[in-house]
Design a protein around this motif. Structure first.
Motif, mmCIF file in Angstrom:
data_model
loop_
_atom_site.group_PDB
_atom_site.id
_atom_site.type_symbol
_atom_site.label_atom_id
_atom_site.label_comp_id
_atom_site.label_asym_id
_atom_site.label_seq_id
_atom_site.Cartn_x
_atom_site.Cartn_y
_atom_site.Cartn_z
ATOM 1 N N LYS A 32 -9.722 -16.288 -4.632
ATOM 2 C CA LYS A 32 -10.694 -15.275 -4.201
ATOM 3 C C LYS A 32 -9.965 -14.001 -3.793
ATOM 4 C CE LYS A 32 -14.620 -17.968 -2.652
ATOM 5 N NZ LYS A 32 -15.036 -18.830 -1.567
ATOM 6 N N SER A 33 -10.512 -12.862 -4.250
ATOM 7 C CA SER A 33 -9.883 -11.607 -3.851
ATOM 8 C C SER A 33 -10.376 -11.246 -2.450
ATOM 9 C CB SER A 33 -10.254 -10.498 -4.830
ATOM 10 O OG SER A 33 -11.637 -10.297 -4.801
ATOM 11 N N PHE A 34 -9.625 -10.408 -1.778
ATOM 12 C CA PHE A 34 -10.125 -9.903 -0.495
ATOM 13 C C PHE A 34 -9.611 -8.499 -0.248
ATOM 14 C CE2 PHE A 34 -6.241 -12.147 0.851
ATOM 15 C CZ PHE A 34 -5.691 -11.305 1.807
ATOM 16 N N GLU A 35 -10.266 -7.859 0.705
ATOM 17 C CA GLU A 35 -9.926 -6.478 1.031
ATOM 18 C C GLU A 35 -9.160 -6.446 2.343
ATOM 19 O OE1 GLU A 35 -13.699 -4.496 1.311
ATOM 20 O OE2 GLU A 35 -13.324 -3.460 -0.581
ATOM 21 N N ILE A 36 -8.200 -5.533 2.413
ATOM 22 C CA ILE A 36 -7.502 -5.339 3.678
ATOM 23 C C ILE A 36 -8.005 -4.030 4.259
ATOM 24 C CG2 ILE A 36 -5.264 -4.802 4.690
ATOM 25 C CD1 ILE A 36 -4.037 -6.846 2.873
ATOM 26 N N SER A 37 -8.293 -4.058 5.529
ATOM 27 C CA SER A 37 -8.876 -2.875 6.153
ATOM 28 C C SER A 37 -7.875 -2.147 7.021
ATOM 29 C CB SER A 37 -10.044 -3.296 7.038
ATOM 30 O OG SER A 37 -10.963 -4.001 6.279
ATOM 31 N N ASP A 64 -12.225 -1.871 11.205
ATOM 32 C CA ASP A 64 -12.179 -3.325 10.995
ATOM 33 C C ASP A 64 -10.938 -3.952 11.607
ATOM 34 O OD1 ASP A 64 -14.468 -3.167 9.639
ATOM 35 O OD2 ASP A 64 -13.678 -3.798 7.688
ATOM 36 N N VAL A 65 -9.883 -3.149 11.732
ATOM 37 C CA VAL A 65 -8.635 -3.676 12.300
ATOM 38 C C VAL A 65 -8.943 -4.367 13.627
ATOM 39 C CG1 VAL A 65 -6.395 -3.052 13.274
ATOM 40 C CG2 VAL A 65 -7.167 -1.977 11.164
ATOM 41 N N ILE A 66 -9.801 -3.715 14.415
ATOM 42 C CA ILE A 66 -10.126 -4.266 15.736
ATOM 43 C C ILE A 66 -10.869 -5.591 15.607
ATOM 44 C CG2 ILE A 66 -11.435 -3.855 17.870
ATOM 45 C CD1 ILE A 66 -10.830 -0.771 17.119
ATOM 46 N N GLU A 82 4.512 -1.392 5.899
ATOM 47 C CA GLU A 82 3.361 -0.639 6.395
ATOM 48 C C GLU A 82 2.352 -1.583 7.041
ATOM 49 O OE1 GLU A 82 2.878 3.006 3.318
ATOM 50 O OE2 GLU A 82 2.913 1.019 2.421
ATOM 51 N N MET A 83 2.186 -2.725 6.397
ATOM 52 C CA MET A 83 1.256 -3.740 6.885
ATOM 53 C C MET A 83 1.690 -4.224 8.275
ATOM 54 S SD MET A 83 -1.333 -5.431 5.415
ATOM 55 C CE MET A 83 -2.267 -6.873 5.905
ATOM 56 N N ILE A 94 -5.619 -8.151 -4.296
ATOM 57 C CA ILE A 94 -6.041 -7.706 -2.966
ATOM 58 C C ILE A 94 -6.281 -6.217 -3.058
ATOM 59 C CG2 ILE A 94 -5.200 -7.334 -0.606
ATOM 60 C CD1 ILE A 94 -3.507 -9.879 -1.067
ATOM 61 N N SER A 95 -7.287 -5.737 -2.381
ATOM 62 C CA SER A 95 -7.496 -4.295 -2.408
ATOM 63 C C SER A 95 -7.561 -3.746 -0.991
ATOM 64 C CB SER A 95 -8.765 -3.959 -3.182
ATOM 65 O OG SER A 95 -9.831 -4.730 -2.696
ATOM 66 N N ILE A 96 -7.390 -2.465 -0.906
ATOM 67 C CA ILE A 96 -7.500 -1.821 0.398
ATOM 68 C C ILE A 96 -8.932 -1.324 0.508
ATOM 69 C CG2 ILE A 96 -6.676 0.040 1.879
ATOM 70 C CD1 ILE A 96 -4.088 0.022 0.243
ATOM 71 N N LYS A 97 -9.572 -1.660 1.606
ATOM 72 C CA LYS A 97 -10.969 -1.296 1.781
ATOM 73 C C LYS A 97 -11.134 0.227 1.655
ATOM 74 C CE LYS A 97 -14.868 -2.051 4.792
ATOM 75 N NZ LYS A 97 -15.282 -2.173 6.180
ATOM 76 N N GLY A 98 -12.090 0.601 0.841
ATOM 77 C CA GLY A 98 -12.390 2.018 0.699
ATOM 78 C C GLY A 98 -11.685 2.692 -0.465
ATOM 79 N N THR A 99 -10.634 2.077 -1.015
ATOM 80 C CA THR A 99 -9.935 2.730 -2.115
ATOM 81 C C THR A 99 -10.410 2.176 -3.460
ATOM 82 O OG1 THR A 99 -8.145 1.113 -2.142
ATOM 83 C CG2 THR A 99 -7.829 3.051 -0.765
#
Ligand SMILES: [Zn+2]
Length: 520
Positions: free
Chosen positions: A325-330, A334-336, A304-305, A283-288
């Motif tokens: 499947k990998s996914f990104e956490i925002s 995107d949180v909204i 933190e999550m 899993i990755s953090i969006k933007g990093t």
């Protein structure tokens, strides 16, 4: 009727966890209990990428239970692993440095909140999991090794060390050293693993020396200072706990990775068929960019999550994405939108929106199909019959979807009703009894009083209010034969019974209707 196939398939789509649960049962056969496992070395903060393993196993456990299986969900804290590296984001580095090469369980907590560095990382997770509805049985490996629970496993590994080395070497460019041992010893004097096995004097004994100068021979049934190396430790514990399912991250899942070698070692050394396995993506953090990793510092932990997302949303993020499947956490705007889509899902769960995309599609296709049905030949009639069968299956799916929601609700309603029923019954009794007494007395008064006085007693005042007696009009039938026809209802049950039996009744005829009936 190609569309018929289309909607059959749509109704058959199932959640990935249900699918894997079925595969586990197919692979392992019918068992009294299924053990599903996850685990990690608490060598740093357990981040949300590591959390994927926990929730994946939890979802599989729940899917197995849904099909009536008994499940044991174990989570291993590999806190007897060696403390090799000081994680980037921890304070008191100079203190931590003194404990390098010692078991993680013995490293002090740099935050000085818990009894050890291991416990610090463990508690962070253990305290949050209940908020997400996850309740594994935690196993602490240091405790188990020190209690010498694995003595037989260690013995087996030592006796088979040549064969294990061969199995591992098959996947290596450079073979392991000739004196390679599947076991490591924590020096009794300095507690580090800077030790070397010198000899195996008997099947339960190890002779070792340490860089600190200490040298000793000990029986590992009596001293819990011997530990199997990771690639041997893992398969030994599979057979020890009788694990039927354990996923692993991408880094362990490649060809020749620890999952491959563990499977081979498990089968050949412990004669235990490896657990059913799936790989889960990172899993990755969006933007990093890229994989979350403790050393890079681009991690986010469960705490933190949870400070950003509600537990149900976190669960949903993992539930909706198949583990491979990998996914990104925002954590941006995107949180909204994630909240929005979750709200939508929640609304649909409670029936405000379309409940299930698959059902929606299937029903739409069925509707179109139905419009196009035109029966002129026996072949077309056969097709229509097949179609009806399909609709029956679809109707079952709709019912199942509906019951997913109504069943738990009904269950809780039942409980609530049962809880209040005795009170309601008692109160009704009290009310009826008291009312009867009041009416009895009122009747008695009426009998005794003159007509003039009657008006006065229709209202009786008390400290809490006024009891009023209403006079209501009611009817009694004195002769049913002289009531006009307009007020009568025909007795359909009696009429049908007699006419079907052959009787003739004026104004009634016997008809025959054709009702299609199909048994699947
Ligand atoms: Zn030493």
């Amino acid at each position: 009727m190609s569309k018929k196939k289309e909607f059959h398939e749509a109704t058959e789509k199932e959640h990935w966890a249900d699918n894997i649960a079925k595969k586990i049962v197919a692979d392992k056969g019918e068992l009294e209990e299924y053990t599903v496992a996850a685990g990690i070395t608490p060598s740093g903060v357990v981040h949300i990428g590591n959390f994927r393993e926990i929730i994946t196993v939890d979802l599989i456990a729940k899917a197995l239970r849904k099909i009536g299986k008994k499940v044991r969900f174990i989570y291993s804290w590999d806190d007897y692993d060696v403390f090799r590296k000081i994680p980037a984001n921890f304070p008191n580095k100079e203190v931590l440095e003194k404990y390098l090469c010692q078991p993680i369980v013995d490293v002090p907590d740099p935050f000085e909140k818990h009894t050890s560095f291991a416990e610090h990382n463990e508690k962070e997770v253990e305290e949050q999991l209940p908020n997400l509805g996850i309740f594994p049985e935690f196993l602490y490996q240091a405790k188990k090794y020190r209690a010498r629970e694995y003595s037989e496993g260690i013995k087996t590994a030592i006796l088979n060390r040549k064969k294990i080395k061969e199995l591992l070497d098959a996947w290596r460019k450079e073979p392991l050293a000739e004196e390679w041992s599947p076991v490591r010893v924590f020096c009794e004097k300095c507690n580090t693993d800077k030790t070397k096995i010198l000899d195996y004097p008997s099947e339960y004994e190890l002779k070792y020396s340490c860089e600190c100068g200490f040298e000793d021979t000990f029986d590992f049934r009596k001293k819990g200072i011997a530990k199997l190396q990771w690639r041997v430790d893992w398969p030994m514990r599979w057979s020890f706990e009788k694990v039927q399912f354990e996923p692993s991250g991408k880094e362990h899942s490649s060809d020749g990775g620890s999952n491959t070698t563990a499977s081979e070692i498990s089968k050949q050394i412990w004669e235990y068929s490896a657990p059913y396995h799936i790989m889960y993506e990172f899993i990755s953090i969006k933007g990093t960019g890229g994989k979350m990793s403790s050393s890079k510092g681009n991690t986010i932990d469960l705490n933190e999550m949870l400070s950003i997302y509600e537990p149900s949303i976190i669960r949903n993020l993992f539930v909706r994405t198949i583990p491979s499947k990998s996914f990104e956490i925002s954590f941006d705007s995107d949180v909204i939108s994630i909240y929005d889509s979750f709200d939508k899902l929640e609304r649909s769960y409670f029936g405000e929106e379309e409940i299930n995309e698959n059902l929606k599609t299937s029903v739409a296709i069925a509707e179109r199909e139905c419009d196009g049905i035109n029966i002129t030949t026996t072949e077309e009639m056969q097709e229509a019959t097949d179609f009806v069968l399909g609709i029956k299956t679809l109707t079952k799916s709709v019912k199942a979807e509906k019951e997913k929601i109504t069943k738990p609700l009904n269950e809780s309603l039942k409980g609530v009703r049962a809880l209040f029923k005795p009170f309601e019954e008692k109160l009704k009794y009290v009310l009826d009894t008291t009312n009867n007494k009041i009416v009895d007395f009122s009747n008695k008064l009426e009998e005794e009083m003159s007509v003039d006085e009657e008006v006065k007693i229709t209202n009786i005042k008390s400290a809490h209010g006024t009891m009023t007696f209403r006079k209501v009009k009611d009817i009694e039938i004195v002769d049913v034969n002289i009531i006009p026809r307009a007020y009568m209802v025909p007795d359909m049950v009696l009429i049908r019974k007699h006419v079907v039996a052959g009787a003739k009744i004026d104004g009634v005829i016997l008809v025959e209707k054709k009702i299609p009936s199909l048994r699947a």
